[in-house]
Design a protein around this motif. Sequence first.
Motif, PDB file in Angstrom:
ATOM      1  N   PHE A  39       0.814  -1.218   0.000  1.00 35.59           N
ATOM      2  CA  PHE A  39       0.000   0.000   0.000  1.00 35.59           C
ATOM      3  C   PHE A  39       0.847   1.267   0.000  1.00 35.59           C
ATOM      4  CE2 PHE A  39       0.257  -2.258   4.031  1.00 35.59           C
ATOM      5  CZ  PHE A  39       1.112  -1.422   4.712  1.00 35.59           C
ATOM      6  N   ALA A  40       2.188   1.087   0.045  1.00 34.85           N
ATOM      7  CA  ALA A  40       3.035   2.266   0.184  1.00 34.85           C
ATOM      8  C   ALA A  40       3.207   2.984  -1.154  1.00 34.85           C
ATOM      9  CB  ALA A  40       4.402   1.852   0.711  1.00 34.85           C
ATOM     10  N   ASN A  41       3.624   4.253  -1.063  1.00 32.82           N
ATOM     11  CA  ASN A  41       4.031   4.980  -2.267  1.00 32.82           C
ATOM     12  C   ASN A  41       5.439   4.516  -2.589  1.00 32.82           C
ATOM     13  OD1 ASN A  41       5.176   6.903  -3.983  1.00 32.82           O
ATOM     14  ND2 ASN A  41       3.670   8.423  -3.335  1.00 32.82           N
TER      15      ASN A  41
ATOM     16  N   HIS B 139       8.815   5.837  -0.879  1.00 39.20           N
ATOM     17  CA  HIS B 139       9.220   4.890   0.150  1.00 39.20           C
ATOM     18  C   HIS B 139      10.671   4.493  -0.067  1.00 39.20           C
ATOM     19  CE1 HIS B 139       9.455   0.941   2.167  1.00 39.20           C
ATOM     20  NE2 HIS B 139       8.614   1.493   3.028  1.00 39.20           N
TER      21      HIS B 139
ATOM     22  N   TRP C  25       5.454   9.168   5.759  1.00 38.30           N
ATOM     23  CA  TRP C  25       4.247   9.371   4.950  1.00 38.30           C
ATOM     24  C   TRP C  25       4.092   8.277   3.891  1.00 38.30           C
ATOM     25  CZ3 TRP C  25       3.144  10.456  -0.190  1.00 38.30           C
ATOM     26  CH2 TRP C  25       1.793  10.816  -0.429  1.00 38.30           C
TER      27      TRP C  25
ATOM     28  N   ARG D  80       2.496   4.737   4.355  1.00 38.00           N
ATOM     29  CA  ARG D  80       1.032   4.621   4.406  1.00 38.00           C
ATOM     30  C   ARG D  80       0.605   3.836   5.658  1.00 38.00           C
ATOM     31  NH1 ARG D  80      -1.687   4.616  -0.542  1.00 38.00           N
ATOM     32  NH2 ARG D  80      -3.805   5.188  -0.128  1.00 38.00           N
ATOM     33  N   ASN D  81       1.192   4.201   6.745  1.00 41.95           N
ATOM     34  CA  ASN D  81       0.858   3.504   7.989  1.00 41.95           C
ATOM     35  C   ASN D  81       0.712   4.609   9.012  1.00 41.95           C
ATOM     36  OD1 ASN D  81       1.274   2.471  10.599  1.00 41.95           O
ATOM     37  ND2 ASN D  81       2.455   0.739   9.831  1.00 41.95           N
ATOM     38  N   ARG D  82      -0.372   4.599   9.752  1.00 42.68           N
ATOM     39  CA  ARG D  82      -0.612   5.774  10.599  1.00 42.68           C
ATOM     40  C   ARG D  82       0.454   5.924  11.680  1.00 42.68           C
ATOM     41  NH1 ARG D  82      -4.926   2.388  10.717  1.00 42.68           N
ATOM     42  NH2 ARG D  82      -6.252   3.634   9.403  1.00 42.68           N
TER      43      ARG D  82
END
Lengths: 416, 514, 157, 358
Positions: free
Chosen positions: D74-76, D80, D141, D144-146
């Motif tokens: 799910f990451a950019n 990343h 950021w 994608r992990n809060r």
Amino acid sequence: MDEKVLTRHFGVEGLFRIDVYRGQGGYRAVETALKRMTPAAVLDEVKRASLRGRGGAGFPAGVKWGFVPQNVPKPRYLCVNADEGEPGTFKDRYLMNHNPHLLLEGTIIASYAVGIHAAFIYVRGEYEAVALRLEGAIAEAYRNGYLGKNILGTGFDLDVAVHRGAGAYICGEETALLESLEGKRGHPRLKPPFPASVGLFQCPTVINNVETLSNIPFIVQNGAGWFLKRGLPKDGGTRIFGVSGMVKKPGIYELPLGTKLRTIIFDHAGGMKEGKQLKAVIPGGMSAPILTADEIDLPMDFDSLAGAGSMLGSAAVIVIDRETSILDVLKAVAKFYSHESCGQCTPCRIGTAWINKIVKRLARGEGEQDDIDAIVRLATNIKGKTLCPLGDAAALPILSICQKFRRELEGYLPHA
Amino acid sequence: MPKIFIDDRAVEVAEGLTLLQAAESVGIPIPHFCYHPAFPPEGSCRMCLVEIEGLPKLELACSTVVKEGLRVRTMSPKVVEARKSVLEFLLAEHPLDCPICDKAGECKLQDYFEEYGLFKSQFKEAKEKREKKFKLGRNLILDRERCILCTRCVRFLNEITKTEDAGILNRGIHSEVGIFESEFIDNNYSGNLAQICPVGAITDTDFRFKTRVWFLESRESICPLCSRGCNIIMDSHAGYPRTLPTRRVYRVRARQNLDVNFHWICDYGRYGYAYLDEGREDRLVWKKGDRETRLSWDKAAQILSEKIRSLVHLRKNSRIGIVLHTNLTNEELFLADRVFRKGLGVEKLFLADPPPGKGDEFLLTADRTANRRGLQEVGLPVQAPDLKALSGLDLLLIFGHYLAAGTSPSDLKNALEKVETKALFASHKSGLDGLVDFVIPVPVIAEKNGSLTNIDGRVQPFVAGLSFAGDGIAEWRALLDLARELKVEHKYFSRLASPEAIYRALRKEIPFFK
Amino acid sequence: MIKALGYFLEIIKGGLITVRHFVTNMWFHTLKVLGLKAKRRGAVTIQYPEEKKELAARHRSLHRLLRREDGKPRCVSCLLCVTVCPSECISVEAAEDPDSEIQKVPAKFIIDLSRCCFCGFCVEACPEDAIRMDTGKIEVAEYRRADLIYDLDKLLK
Amino acid sequence: MDIVIAVIKIILALVWFLVLTLYLTWLERKESAVIQDRIGANRANIWKFRFLGLFQPFADAIKMIFKEDFVPAFANKFLHTLAPFLSFFFVAITICAVPFGDTLRLGGRTISLQVLDLNAGLLFILAMLSLGIYGIILSGWASRNRFTLLGGIRGAAQLISYEVALGLSLIGIIMVFPSLSLQSIVRFQGENILGFIPKWGVLLQPLGFVVFFFAALAETKRVPFDMPEGESEIIGFFTEYGGLKWGLFMMTDFMEIIIVSALLTTLFFGGWQVPWLAADGFHWPWGGGRALPHGVVVLLQLLAFNIKIVFFCWLQILIRWTYPRFRYDQVMDLGWKVLIPLSLLNIVGTGIVMGFLK
């Protein structure tokens, strides 16, 4: 006045034969009852005589008869409880052996009073000679028209049969006796219903002891008042005391109810054997709580003994001397009830066996400090919680022995 | 209605009840061993003693009949003491082998012992040695050490089966349950003995040592093995982590229903649960020649309804045949009637059932299907499956695998080969599998919801006790789906989404089910 | 201000404690590296695979099943361990024993050590003292999961 | 030729930097172990030859290199991957402004022992360190992990806050040593006060040193200022990293320690200066001296610089293993309410003192 009633003619040679018995005035009561009295009148007379059951419980016989319902279509039965299994008791054997016709006479009158046409005499299995004598007497009675159809031309029918037990103490309990008579295992029944309403083969049944029924002819012949004079107001008649143990003259003694225990032992039975000293007395068969030597001034009747915490039971007086170990007495009692418990209900089945195991261990010298307490606790737990009175019969003497002779018993414990 | 006081609670109970029954009816349990509602009181265990005001001794709750104004105490110190003493006596001669006893967990002696807390043994003597593995019956093993002589088994054999096989031998402490030498108990109800035994004395070889009762999940169901419709409890088990069970149901027990089976079930129903797991159809397949394709039910329903629709369209209704059986529920038979006979005008309804067995006078009936009475009451006009009639059809929906019985396989094959499309809705594998085009697994009674009508006309609803794992579909759902695909009376069937809804419709239409 | 100063002082004090540890330990380490013997060692660490710590008497290590005098497993397969096991790692299947005193013996007894949490409840629950966790084996590692599934034979060893 | 020399200088500086970083990890382990009565990493061996666990960093490096390099689904992916390189790059580049020594005369050439003598070297280092924040915030950021995002944001907030104090605390130094070139600042510190006390920044700017030290500690974002990582709360901005990328973040941390030590040394502790050592040898304050050949002087200078750096690395690790971490609000309080006012006070005080001395 001659005090003897039941045993009055015991000395007569051949009394068991009907002609000899009739020569002594036998079977007159049957004629009186059947020919001149209504069943209700006979019942009333017996009720007024305060004749209490001689088997052990002492329930008034007349009242018992009165419980039998008269308006049911079922047949009614009379069972004579001749299963004399209580250790120390032998009065019924004497009665039946010497005077079987007296029992038959009583049976006929009782059957007439309650409207019964079939009676069974349940004889203890070991009493083979007695059973044979009874059978002979019954055959004689049939021949002479005292039994069978249309007795003495009065239209009253009665058949009597002898049944031999198979040797179980429990069959002396009335419902177990009925079961045994029905051909089943001698297990007591749940009460209520009582046998008077649901008894043998589910029919109303009267069950009486041999001695009780043997008293009936005298009541009918002489009247309730005559009978009452021979005993106490609520406890009519005489009682046959069977004295055994360490006395000079063991045997049966017919004495009025209310005779003092001391009188029985020392006057009638001739006192203790040479060199022996009185230690304790079991006054009413093995199931009666024991009495110490200090308590023998009691009058022997149902109420006095109950007041002293014992019971008259079958009036079998067992005399114990000082040289007899109380542990042996306890061992005999425990072994007997453990052996004779029928095994039906839990406290009696396991409790008696448990006590027996403890007592046996005590006798082996392997006792432990809390053993006596354990016996007392177990006996207390048996008492009043069993299906039939056998539990109580086992618990009461054991309890009384443990209470009254605790010190002596403690002597058998190690490190005591 | 006599009014009595139980533990100071005024309750009105029915006339003629015993104290024990009266107390139980108001939710006060009185411990007991020998009492069983099916038998007259025996009074031998002495566990149910209660205190009645005004009486010197404790009285038996199991045999004392209620009387107006009776004041009973079930938990007074005297009563508790009496119970403790009885338990102490029982435990004195009862082996402490709960760990290997199958009854542990549902054992009354164990439960009461926990409740009354006799944790310190005062019994120093040696326990009596007795036979621990006595073969009492075909499926029964008696452990005489564990026996507490409640005589329930003896009374069952005397009063229910009237075979009088067993009795008490010896007396006193040596009393034991016994049977005639070399003649063990062998009747169709012997399994009940293990169930009514309050302790682990009589165990069932079928269940013996298989698991422990606390692992079991009990589900209520109805026995479908004969038309009596006995109420049962199925005890199922998910297995241990590393050893998976070979069967889901470990034992079947009778569930009390005084109108149908009292407290009993027959051995045929008790031990006949192997059908639940053995030989089950598990794959929904479509066979075209030699090829077998796995399908979803939705797809199969589309294909089938397409065939039916084309036949109906060509006015060949008479060339459609349905084979039913009477292990279907009332609801399913009703739906079959509504969808095919009344909806599509199919007249060829056949009935193929398993052959009848031998019944007995008590519970087991000769009819070995669960719902023949239901079929009669729903009013389906069915005929026997005549091979000639079957062979003249174009489409055949066969419910149940019973068609193969009674006909020779070759005749059946010849007859079915002439039928163009054949679909089989069956719970178990059979010779029919190879002869049809569609095999659609269906659940058994224990796995679905619905209702059955027993031989006496008693309608008994039931719910699924086990989950249905195959990729098939329950018959009622299948029939509804077909109706939906065929657009038969859409409005009517769309409301029937569950067996309960179908039953409501059934009640409205057929007076018998009111 | 005083509070801040006190705070600062405490920080310094804390730092000094660390420094003291560092210096003393470093001293003993250095002595050791130089081959000089000292009464104290610089670290309390045990060099585990070479040096082994003595296990406590009550330490729970790998399970074992005990045998009777005649060599049969003591287990009567009462399934109490299965019942009590919180990680559901024990599986037992019972079988009948011809000896009527024993009656029940395990046909299968499996402990899945990959699930076991070594809580010792099975030992507590066992009424026959048939299972114990006193082997002293604590290195229970395998290259395959299947090797961590211990059966009756393995547990009786 | 100049280019060759420059390349050689770059390579030498980087090698020095990376090797020191590697062994800083070893130092960290060993030091913490000694403090805590342990032994520390001592298992890595070559042919059973352990040598105090000195091979451990290589084992770690090999492990990190060969670990699976993954990017969460799910990451950019681009950002990343970019983030660790940004982080690493901006800290690695700072080394070029650090003066290792004075000049080396070799074959007629005068080689400055500094990769690049920037006249605004101090500002360059501060700027590059500030840019390092992008690595953190991007990694937080892009994952994608809060939790990583929280870590990144906290990191950014903390670094920006302390950047202010860091910058302000150095104003005093710039006032005292009027240059932005680090080499010049070091040279200024070669003088003596009253003839015998080395004129090191710490003596002229004690308050500035304290503020700078704390702010620099915070800039390395290690315990007790590990807000972005927050092991007990959010496990940091690099939660979604593994293998070499995570290794880059870790190395960034250690390189920051070295850079901070280098700055401390350079600005406050005389850099490569050895007390009383001039280009031709020692000049004792009590008179006389000892002449030394040029090579020895250069070596002494390099040694002094390295010893000072290692000492400050040691000190920082000591601090990291001594104190518990601050709460987030305490970190912010310390930055804004204590360090910034103190640094301002320092500037004013320095100004006043310098005014008086003039």
